[in-house]
Design an enzyme around this catalytic site. Structure first.
Site, short mmCIF file in Angstrom:
data_model
loop_
_atom_site.label_atom_id
_atom_site.label_comp_id
_atom_site.label_asym_id
_atom_site.label_seq_id
_atom_site.Cartn_x
_atom_site.Cartn_y
_atom_site.Cartn_z
NE ARG A 175 -7.01 1.47 10.96
CZ ARG A 175 -6.56 1.18 11.69
NH1 ARG A 175 -5.52 0.46 12.07
NH2 ARG A 175 -6.86 1.56 12.71
CB SER A 227 -10.93 7.22 10.13
OG SER A 227 -11.18 7.33 11.40
CD GLU A 304 -7.63 4.86 7.99
OE1 GLU A 304 -7.42 5.18 9.49
OE2 GLU A 304 -8.00 3.83 8.71
#
Ligand SMILES: Cc1cc2nc3c(=O)[nH]c(=O)nc-3n(C[C@H](O)[C@H](O)[C@H](O)COP(=O)(O)OP(=O)(O)OC[C@H]3O[C@@H](n4cnc5c(N)ncnc54)[C@H](O)[C@@H]3O)c2cc1C
Length: 311
Positions: A175, A227, A304
């Site tokens: 990520r 998320s 995130e």
């Protein structure tokens, strides 16, 4: 400075909104305003606008579909450029190399790849947002990430210079990428993909969409940004990444609420910003979730979603 002279220099093909409410440009549907929002649908307009910013020293940020952002209720103190095309743009295929414009929606790209018997990008099926946003955040699912299959990206830097950056220099990690610490803007991306059987991929895509449908909210109706926290990195090469959602659920966050924002009942790592929520509700709720995991497991979750503005 943004004045009428500056606005008159902008091409007529772009859409501009003064004092735009950012709640219309992110999937949480919260956040204050920005002084000017510019919607660019193609690269010619984007390049023109970016050059004007350089010349006039105008601070700006570029976003895609806004599906990984939490924008402060106090808004953003700079021009926002939305670089996202809500229609199918053409991808270029030369042998097994595909070049895709960054403003294209990721899922439309996946569909076009399947239609051309190429693959395998089906793991990205159903992930909202643009190709540019996906590369910037190294989006992925089922243990695979977009950066793994990339050859290179064409980018424009803040001085208006265009260059290609090859995959190994894009610092892809879970990520994250080169673009997290850099304000270059992705214009195009190239992927090398092997031939795949279209029917097998359609079947796989359907299975993935079904799985996502059962696990994720419909973000167009239930405002969220996927998320909130990253999964937890393994402490040794022998271990696997662990789902943050599991730790959150064990820490008992599923009943947590803050204002109108609440934790999604099917997935403890997702916050739904119900009508009437503020960015502050979402932020405070995420902080409480983080504290609950820290208290129970002594694990510090990492966000995130990207925060824009002051919190
Ligand atoms: C219901 C739901 C499910 C999701 N599931 C997943 C999932 O399974 N896996 C996953 O990884 N993510 C998931 N996400 C998060 C999100 O969809 C991805 O992070 C997506 O790739 C963000 O793309 P975007 O265009 O919306 O980027 P934005 O949110 O608009 O921007 C995110 C960042 O990318 C930068 N950026 C955008 N375009 C460019 C560009 N052209 N050049 C340089 N930087 C750029 C922005 O500046 C910003 O820093 C989900 C979100 C939702 C709402």
């Amino acid at each position: 400075m943004i004045d009428d002279n500056f606005l008159e220099m902008l091409p007529k093909s772009i859409k501009i909104t003064k004092n735009a409410s950012m709640s219309n440009y992110n999937s949480f549907k919260v956040g204050g305003s920005c002084p000017l929002l510019i919607e660019c649908y193609d690269q010619i307009d984007l390049l023109f606008v970016l050059k004007l910013f350089v010349k006039n020293k105008i601070k700006n940020i570029v976003i895609g579909e806004g599906t990984n952002l939490l924008v402060s209720d106090n808004g953003i103190d700079c021009v926002v450029v939305k670089f996202c095309v809500p229609k199918k743009d053409r991808i270029k295929i030369v042998e097994n190399c595909i070049t895709v414009p960054a403003q294209l929606l990721l899922d439309d790209f996946v569909i076009q790849v399947i239609e051309n018997n190429l693959g395998d990008l089906t793991f990205l099926s159903g992930i909202p947002g643009t190709v540019g946003g996906a590369i910037a955040g190294n989006a992925g699912a089922f243990g695979q990430q977009i950066g793994d299959l990339l050859i290179d990206t064409e980018v424009i830097d803040r001085n208006g210079n265009i260059q290609k950056i090859i995959q190994k220099n894009l610092n892809f990690t879970y990520r994250s990428s080169y673009f997290k610490n850099n304000s270059d803007i992705i214009l195009n991306a190239s992927f090398k993909l092997n031939n795949f059987d279209k029917n097998k991929m359609i079947k796989k895509r359907d299975e993935i969409l079904n799985l996502r449908f059962n696990k994720h909210p419909n973000w167009k109706k239930e405002p969220c940004a996927g998320s909130i926290f990253r999964n937890i990195e393994p402490s040794s090469a022998a271990e696997k990444r662990q789902a943050a959602g599991w730790f959150l659920e064990q820490a008992g966050v599923k009943d947590f609420k803050e204002g109108k924002a609440f934790v999604y009942n099917k997935h403890a790592n997702i916050i739904i910003a119900n009508t009437g929520s503020t960015a502050s509700d979402v932020y405070k709720l995420s902080e409480r979730m983080k504290k609950a995991v820290l208290k129970k497991f002594n694990i510090e979750l990492i966000r995130e979603i990207q925060l824009l503005g002051s919190f």
